[in-house]
Design an enzyme around this catalytic site. Structure first.
Site, short mmCIF file in Angstrom:
data_model
loop_
_atom_site.label_atom_id
_atom_site.label_comp_id
_atom_site.label_asym_id
_atom_site.label_seq_id
_atom_site.Cartn_x
_atom_site.Cartn_y
_atom_site.Cartn_z
N LYS A 257 38.73 38.91 41.12
CA LYS A 257 39.67 37.86 41.23
C LYS A 257 40.66 37.76 40.37
O LYS A 257 41.96 37.64 40.66
CB LYS A 257 38.99 36.42 41.68
CG LYS A 257 38.38 36.24 42.89
CD LYS A 257 37.25 34.95 42.71
CE LYS A 257 36.27 34.91 43.92
NZ LYS A 257 35.33 33.86 44.02
N GLN B 161 33.04 29.70 40.24
CA GLN B 161 32.09 30.50 41.00
C GLN B 161 30.69 30.14 41.17
O GLN B 161 30.20 29.45 40.32
CB GLN B 161 32.02 31.82 40.14
CG GLN B 161 31.36 33.09 41.06
CD GLN B 161 32.21 33.45 42.23
OE1 GLN B 161 33.49 33.22 42.22
NE2 GLN B 161 31.59 33.92 43.15
N ASP C 249 39.11 27.24 47.11
CA ASP C 249 38.09 27.43 47.78
C ASP C 249 37.96 26.68 49.27
O ASP C 249 37.12 27.04 50.05
CB ASP C 249 36.84 27.40 47.16
CG ASP C 249 36.21 28.36 46.16
OD1 ASP C 249 36.46 29.48 46.65
OD2 ASP C 249 35.79 28.26 44.95
N1 GUN Z 1 30.32 32.57 45.63
C1 GUN Z 1 30.07 33.22 46.56
N2 GUN Z 1 31.31 33.34 47.58
C2 GUN Z 1 32.25 32.47 46.73
C3 GUN Z 1 33.46 31.75 47.03
O1 GUN Z 1 34.16 32.21 47.81
N3 GUN Z 1 34.04 30.84 46.35
C4 GUN Z 1 33.26 30.54 45.11
N4 GUN Z 1 33.71 29.50 44.31
N5 GUN Z 1 31.79 31.01 44.80
C5 GUN Z 1 31.41 31.88 45.73
#
Ligand code: GUN
Length: 282
Positions: A51, A95, A118
């Site tokens: 990211k 995350q 998200d």
């Molecule tokens: N863990 C697995 N996929 C995601 C996601 O798209 N966003 C976040 N914040 N955590 C995750």
């Protein structure tokens, strides 16, 4: 059979975001994303690094918070609050999963819905349900973008989603429904899962079990989308689909890696750009 190239489609999306970001910066707005990682889950660390790299590529400011697993709920919530108040941060992402003892829902609800790139906040989830939203969750939206790039129509198709998580399964079903798919969600309590999967024109596997979808569960000519990021018996990265045996039955299939994963990140970039625009009334 076509192997869908998520890397290529994601590169195109990121390119568009990069071009728009240049224009925004020229107008005095520099999009900023804050990513919070708590603990030392190795998969989460890889996702967070990816990211960060994508932010650099498209020209965003990115701020990373790597917190120890012992971080308290209060400390985490106070960081979120601080980021909610910062003008230079347009998107906040924590995350998941969080280490044991931390309340994921409380953290998600603490993030300002305007910065919830998200789309996990209940306000944003509710808006998706009724089709009036600013942000879509990154993985399902990335999958829809990929289908569009390959001219795969959802309208009237039998769509089967295996998995019912808040992050992927449930919103995925909703987005397929928005596109007029006939959607079935399967999960661990589903009876006749194999038979239901075999009816799918579009099959999305998001269960987190390595090679769960086998060739006998797939209709000839189906489109198979693999959300899994699993490890096989030898510790090698694989998906929820038994790719080698399933691929020849498909019209389209996504590989792991190089399928859904890059699209998730590309959508995150789109969402952050949108957040920056909305917060600056552009
Ligand atoms: N863990 C697995 N996929 C995601 C996601 O798209 N966003 C976040 N914040 N955590 C995750």
């Amino acid at each position: 059979m076509v192997i869908i190239d998520g890397k290529k489609v994601s590169a195109e999306v990121k390119q568009q975001v990069a071009e728009e970001t240049k224009k925004l910066i020229a107008q005095g707005v520099a999009p900023g994303l804050a990513v919070i990682l708590v603990g030392d889950d190795p998969a989460s660390r890889v996702y967070v690094n990816n990211k960060k790299k994508a932010c650099e590529l498209v020209g965003f400011k990115s701020v990373e918070y790597k917190l120890p697993a012992e971080t308290t709920q209060e400390e985490l919530l106070s960081l979120v609050q601080e980021l909610n108040n910062r003008k230079d941060i347009n998107g906040i992402l924590c995350q998941l999963p969080l280490p044991k003892g931390l309340d994921e829902n409380a953290v998600i609800e603490a993030i300002s819905p305007l910065k919830d790139v998200d789309a996990f906040h209940k306000q944003n989830v509710g808006r998706i349900m009724i089709g009036d939203y600013d942000f879509l969750p990154c993985t399902p939206a990335g999958i829809m973008e990929m289908l569009k790039a390959y001219h795969i129509s959802v309208d009237g198709k039998n769509c089967v989603v295996i998995g019912r998580s808040n992050i992927v399964g449930k919103p995925m079903a909703m987005l397929l429904l928005h596109q007029n798919g006939t959607v079935t969600i399967c999960h661990s309590h589903t009876k006749n899962l194999k038979e239901i999967a075999k009816e799918a024109d579009i099959l999305v596997a998001a269960v987190g079990i390595p090679k769960f979808v086998t060739a006998d569960m797939v209709k000839d000519g189906a489109v198979v989308i693999d959300v899994g990021m699993d490890r096989d018996e030898e510790g090698k990265l694989c998906g929820d689909v038994d790719f080698d045996n399933v691929k020849d039955k498909c019209s389209f299939i996504t590989p792991v890696p190089g399928g859904v994963g890059p699209m998730t990140i590309a959508t995150l970039m789109k969402n952050t750009l949108k957040a920056a625009k909305l917060q600056n009334n552009l």
